[in-house]
Design a protein around this motif. Sequence first.
Motif, PDB file in Angstrom:
ATOM      1  N   VAL A 142       0.810  -1.143  -0.162  1.00 52.46           N
ATOM      2  CA  VAL A 142       0.075  -0.049  -0.051  1.00 52.46           C
ATOM      3  C   VAL A 142       0.717   1.399   0.093  1.00 52.46           C
ATOM      4  CG1 VAL A 142      -1.552   1.345   1.488  1.00 52.46           C
ATOM      5  CG2 VAL A 142      -2.304  -0.991   0.976  1.00 52.46           C
ATOM      6  N   ILE A 143       1.968   1.387   0.770  1.00 48.90           N
ATOM      7  CA  ILE A 143       2.684   2.428   1.061  1.00 48.90           C
ATOM      8  C   ILE A 143       3.440   2.515  -0.451  1.00 48.90           C
ATOM      9  CG2 ILE A 143       4.848   3.526   2.089  1.00 48.90           C
ATOM     10  CD1 ILE A 143       2.141   3.372   3.658  1.00 48.90           C
ATOM     11  N   HIS A 144       3.988   1.565  -0.876  1.00 51.24           N
ATOM     12  CA  HIS A 144       4.671   1.561  -2.562  1.00 51.24           C
ATOM     13  C   HIS A 144       3.813   2.348  -3.377  1.00 51.24           C
ATOM     14  CE1 HIS A 144       7.152   0.701  -5.858  1.00 51.24           C
ATOM     15  NE2 HIS A 144       5.936   0.100  -6.335  1.00 51.24           N
ATOM     16  N   LEU A 145       2.420   1.693  -3.344  1.00 50.49           N
ATOM     17  CA  LEU A 145       1.530   2.278  -4.570  1.00 50.49           C
ATOM     18  C   LEU A 145       1.062   3.659  -4.148  1.00 50.49           C
ATOM     19  CD1 LEU A 145      -0.651  -0.932  -4.536  1.00 50.49           C
ATOM     20  CD2 LEU A 145       1.018   0.111  -6.455  1.00 50.49           C
ATOM     21  N   ALA A 146       0.877   3.981  -2.948  1.00 50.59           N
ATOM     22  CA  ALA A 146       0.744   5.372  -2.636  1.00 50.59           C
ATOM     23  C   ALA A 146       1.837   6.343  -2.935  1.00 50.59           C
ATOM     24  CB  ALA A 146       0.439   5.799  -0.946  1.00 50.59           C
ATOM     25  N   GLN A 147       3.032   5.774  -2.818  1.00 50.83           N
ATOM     26  CA  GLN A 147       4.072   6.839  -3.141  1.00 50.83           C
ATOM     27  C   GLN A 147       4.045   7.058  -4.699  1.00 50.83           C
ATOM     28  OE1 GLN A 147       7.286   4.707  -1.127  1.00 50.83           O
ATOM     29  NE2 GLN A 147       7.747   6.140   0.105  1.00 50.83           N
ATOM     30  N   LEU A 148       3.780   5.967  -5.458  1.00 51.55           N
ATOM     31  CA  LEU A 148       3.803   6.095  -7.033  1.00 51.55           C
ATOM     32  C   LEU A 148       2.599   6.981  -7.395  1.00 51.55           C
ATOM     33  CD1 LEU A 148       4.072   2.356  -8.319  1.00 51.55           C
ATOM     34  CD2 LEU A 148       5.784   4.026  -8.115  1.00 51.55           C
ATOM     35  N   ALA A 149       1.711   6.963  -6.676  1.00 53.94           N
ATOM     36  CA  ALA A 149       0.694   8.053  -6.935  1.00 53.94           C
ATOM     37  C   ALA A 149       1.008   9.336  -6.551  1.00 53.94           C
ATOM     38  CB  ALA A 149      -0.916   7.551  -6.082  1.00 53.94           C
ATOM     39  N   GLN A 150       1.673   9.579  -5.734  1.00 49.18           N
ATOM     40  CA  GLN A 150       2.079  10.882  -5.147  1.00 49.18           C
ATOM     41  C   GLN A 150       2.965  11.264  -6.314  1.00 49.18           C
ATOM     42  OE1 GLN A 150       4.758  11.689  -2.134  1.00 49.18           O
ATOM     43  NE2 GLN A 150       3.492  13.423  -1.551  1.00 49.18           N
ATOM     44  N   LYS A 151       3.742  10.765  -6.782  1.00 57.17           N
ATOM     45  CA  LYS A 151       4.764  10.845  -7.819  1.00 57.17           C
ATOM     46  C   LYS A 151       4.078  11.237  -9.146  1.00 57.17           C
ATOM     47  CE  LYS A 151       8.694   8.293  -6.048  1.00 57.17           C
ATOM     48  NZ  LYS A 151       9.695   6.903  -6.279  1.00 57.17           N
ATOM     49  N   SER A 152       3.004  10.698  -9.433  1.00 53.78           N
ATOM     50  CA  SER A 152       2.315  10.878 -10.535  1.00 53.78           C
ATOM     51  C   SER A 152       1.445  12.110 -10.358  1.00 53.78           C
ATOM     52  CB  SER A 152       1.332   9.907 -10.868  1.00 53.78           C
ATOM     53  OG  SER A 152       2.135   8.487 -11.016  1.00 53.78           O
ATOM     54  N   GLY A 153       1.339  12.870  -9.382  1.00 54.13           N
ATOM     55  CA  GLY A 153       0.377  14.111  -9.080  1.00 54.13           C
ATOM     56  C   GLY A 153      -0.831  13.959  -8.716  1.00 54.13           C
ATOM     57  N   SER A 160      -7.416   0.961   3.154  1.00 48.18           N
ATOM     58  CA  SER A 160      -7.929   1.015   4.433  1.00 48.18           C
ATOM     59  C   SER A 160      -7.535   2.007   5.497  1.00 48.18           C
ATOM     60  CB  SER A 160      -7.965  -0.288   4.985  1.00 48.18           C
ATOM     61  OG  SER A 160      -6.751  -0.539   5.896  1.00 48.18           O
ATOM     62  N   ALA A 161      -8.279   2.397   6.537  1.00 48.18           N
ATOM     63  CA  ALA A 161      -8.022   3.221   7.538  1.00 48.18           C
ATOM     64  C   ALA A 161      -6.559   2.663   8.301  1.00 48.18           C
ATOM     65  CB  ALA A 161      -8.941   3.593   8.559  1.00 48.18           C
ATOM     66  N   TYR A 162      -6.320   1.522   8.268  1.00 44.52           N
ATOM     67  CA  TYR A 162      -5.159   0.851   8.926  1.00 44.52           C
ATOM     68  C   TYR A 162      -3.961   1.312   8.373  1.00 44.52           C
ATOM     69  CZ  TYR A 162      -7.968  -2.542  11.244  1.00 44.52           C
ATOM     70  OH  TYR A 162      -9.219  -3.322  12.089  1.00 44.52           O
ATOM     71  N   GLU A 163      -3.918   1.898   7.161  1.00 47.39           N
ATOM     72  CA  GLU A 163      -2.641   2.237   6.468  1.00 47.39           C
ATOM     73  C   GLU A 163      -2.531   3.968   6.205  1.00 47.39           C
ATOM     74  OE1 GLU A 163      -3.735  -1.744   5.376  1.00 47.39           O
ATOM     75  OE2 GLU A 163      -4.477  -0.070   3.913  1.00 47.39           O
ATOM     76  N   SER A 164      -3.672   4.552   6.945  1.00 50.42           N
ATOM     77  CA  SER A 164      -3.625   6.019   6.858  1.00 50.42           C
ATOM     78  C   SER A 164      -2.357   6.594   7.449  1.00 50.42           C
ATOM     79  CB  SER A 164      -4.835   6.546   7.251  1.00 50.42           C
ATOM     80  OG  SER A 164      -6.003   6.428   6.606  1.00 50.42           O
ATOM     81  N   GLN A 165      -2.167   6.381   8.437  1.00 47.50           N
ATOM     82  CA  GLN A 165      -0.841   7.084   9.197  1.00 47.50           C
ATOM     83  C   GLN A 165       0.237   6.738   8.419  1.00 47.50           C
ATOM     84  OE1 GLN A 165      -0.912   5.625  13.351  1.00 47.50           O
ATOM     85  NE2 GLN A 165      -2.040   7.578  14.009  1.00 47.50           N
ATOM     86  N   ALA A 166       0.540   5.494   7.940  1.00 46.34           N
ATOM     87  CA  ALA A 166       1.744   4.993   7.259  1.00 46.34           C
ATOM     88  C   ALA A 166       1.922   5.851   5.740  1.00 46.34           C
ATOM     89  CB  ALA A 166       1.889   3.568   7.005  1.00 46.34           C
ATOM     90  N   ILE A 167       0.815   5.892   5.353  1.00 43.26           N
ATOM     91  CA  ILE A 167       0.584   6.702   4.245  1.00 43.26           C
ATOM     92  C   ILE A 167       1.025   8.006   4.248  1.00 43.26           C
ATOM     93  CG2 ILE A 167      -1.074   7.714   2.261  1.00 43.26           C
ATOM     94  CD1 ILE A 167      -2.708   4.851   2.625  1.00 43.26           C
ATOM     95  N   HIS A 168       0.398   8.821   5.255  1.00 46.46           N
ATOM     96  CA  HIS A 168       1.022  10.267   5.506  1.00 46.46           C
ATOM     97  C   HIS A 168       2.356  10.196   5.764  1.00 46.46           C
ATOM     98  CE1 HIS A 168      -2.984  12.035   4.943  1.00 46.46           C
ATOM     99  NE2 HIS A 168      -3.456  11.441   5.963  1.00 46.46           N
ATOM    100  N   GLY A 169       2.751   9.208   6.515  1.00 49.70           N
ATOM    101  CA  GLY A 169       4.358   9.387   6.923  1.00 49.70           C
ATOM    102  C   GLY A 169       5.156   9.223   5.713  1.00 49.70           C
ATOM    103  N   SER A 174      -0.766  16.551   3.315  1.00 49.93           N
ATOM    104  CA  SER A 174      -1.583  17.044   2.213  1.00 49.93           C
ATOM    105  C   SER A 174      -1.971  15.966   1.306  1.00 49.93           C
ATOM    106  CB  SER A 174      -1.232  18.142   1.435  1.00 49.93           C
ATOM    107  OG  SER A 174       0.042  17.825   0.991  1.00 49.93           O
ATOM    108  N   PHE A 175      -1.445  14.855   1.353  1.00 49.15           N
ATOM    109  CA  PHE A 175      -1.796  13.728   0.413  1.00 49.15           C
ATOM    110  C   PHE A 175      -3.113  12.965   1.024  1.00 49.15           C
ATOM    111  CE2 PHE A 175      -1.094   9.523  -1.595  1.00 49.15           C
ATOM    112  CZ  PHE A 175      -1.152   9.816  -3.015  1.00 49.15           C
ATOM    113  N   LEU A 176      -4.085  12.950   0.249  1.00 44.69           N
ATOM    114  CA  LEU A 176      -5.312  12.305   0.740  1.00 44.69           C
ATOM    115  C   LEU A 176      -5.255  10.698   1.115  1.00 44.69           C
ATOM    116  CD1 LEU A 176      -8.093  14.433  -1.257  1.00 44.69           C
ATOM    117  CD2 LEU A 176      -6.947  15.010   0.900  1.00 44.69           C
ATOM    118  N   SER A 177      -5.667  10.443   2.214  1.00 47.04           N
ATOM    119  CA  SER A 177      -6.129   9.019   2.316  1.00 47.04           C
ATOM    120  C   SER A 177      -7.526   8.863   2.552  1.00 47.04           C
ATOM    121  CB  SER A 177      -5.421   8.653   3.723  1.00 47.04           C
ATOM    122  OG  SER A 177      -5.885   7.396   3.900  1.00 47.04           O
ATOM    123  N   ILE A 178      -8.064   8.429   1.739  1.00 46.04           N
ATOM    124  CA  ILE A 178      -9.734   8.200   1.950  1.00 46.04           C
ATOM    125  C   ILE A 178      -9.888   6.754   2.004  1.00 46.04           C
ATOM    126  CG2 ILE A 178     -11.895   8.491   0.564  1.00 46.04           C
ATOM    127  CD1 ILE A 178     -10.576  11.019   1.123  1.00 46.04           C
TER     128      ILE A 178
END
Length: 235
Positions: A142-153, A160-169, A174-178
């Motif tokens: 999940v973290i890897h895919l989130a970083q790819l999404a951020q790099k893509s703009g 899941s909410a279980y990963e929200s904190q790690a995604i922001h970290g 400002s990168f959204l976790s829905i």
Amino acid sequence: MSTLNPVFIALDFPEASVAWRFLDRFPKNQQLAVKVGMELFYREGPAFVTALKERGYTVFLDLKLYDIPHTVGQATKNITRLGVDYLTLHAAGGIRMMTAAKEATLTQTKGPKLLAITQLTSFTEDELQATQQLAVSLNDSVIHLAQLAQKSGLAGVISSAYESQAIHGATSESFLSITPGIRLLGDEQGDQSRVMTPVQAQQRGANGIVVGRSITQALDPVVTYEQVVTEFHKR
């Protein structure tokens, strides 16, 4: 409703008439945020989305686009004309695909916020490994895919909410976790595996939540919706 910390009601209904009957139970001046998924969109098409926008709803179109970059870019360009506020695509399509979608949103003055699907909340760790044969954990994927999404703009991801904190970290605040997979205490999980209550999702750093059956199947959806909003915005 402000797009800040939205509570999206998932309109998982078989046809538009049922969805409208449900929405008509809410006060006319209540600016709801709603999610239209594949079930309803493939039945009713763009006309239903246009009607929602004309009535003032914030619309999250959850089509999970996934194809070659050109195809996803062209599809996104067409969807952008509908004026939706949020649109989903699969992060697994890669940076070129996500970038093509992002560029397509720029064809309109106000294009949708793009949200990338990371891993479905119906997956357990064991199911994910058996299906995708990953060499990493579900959380790391999940973290890897989130970083790819951020790099893509893109504006954010669906996880899941279980990963929200790690995604922001791993990205930025400002990168959204829905987060879907939201249930009130005592509700059945259904086909979801990684679920949380609205309060738990907020505490984990979710920027917005998607709630379906807990609201749509409630005896009083209006009261239940207000309960979810209150819990999610509780500080």
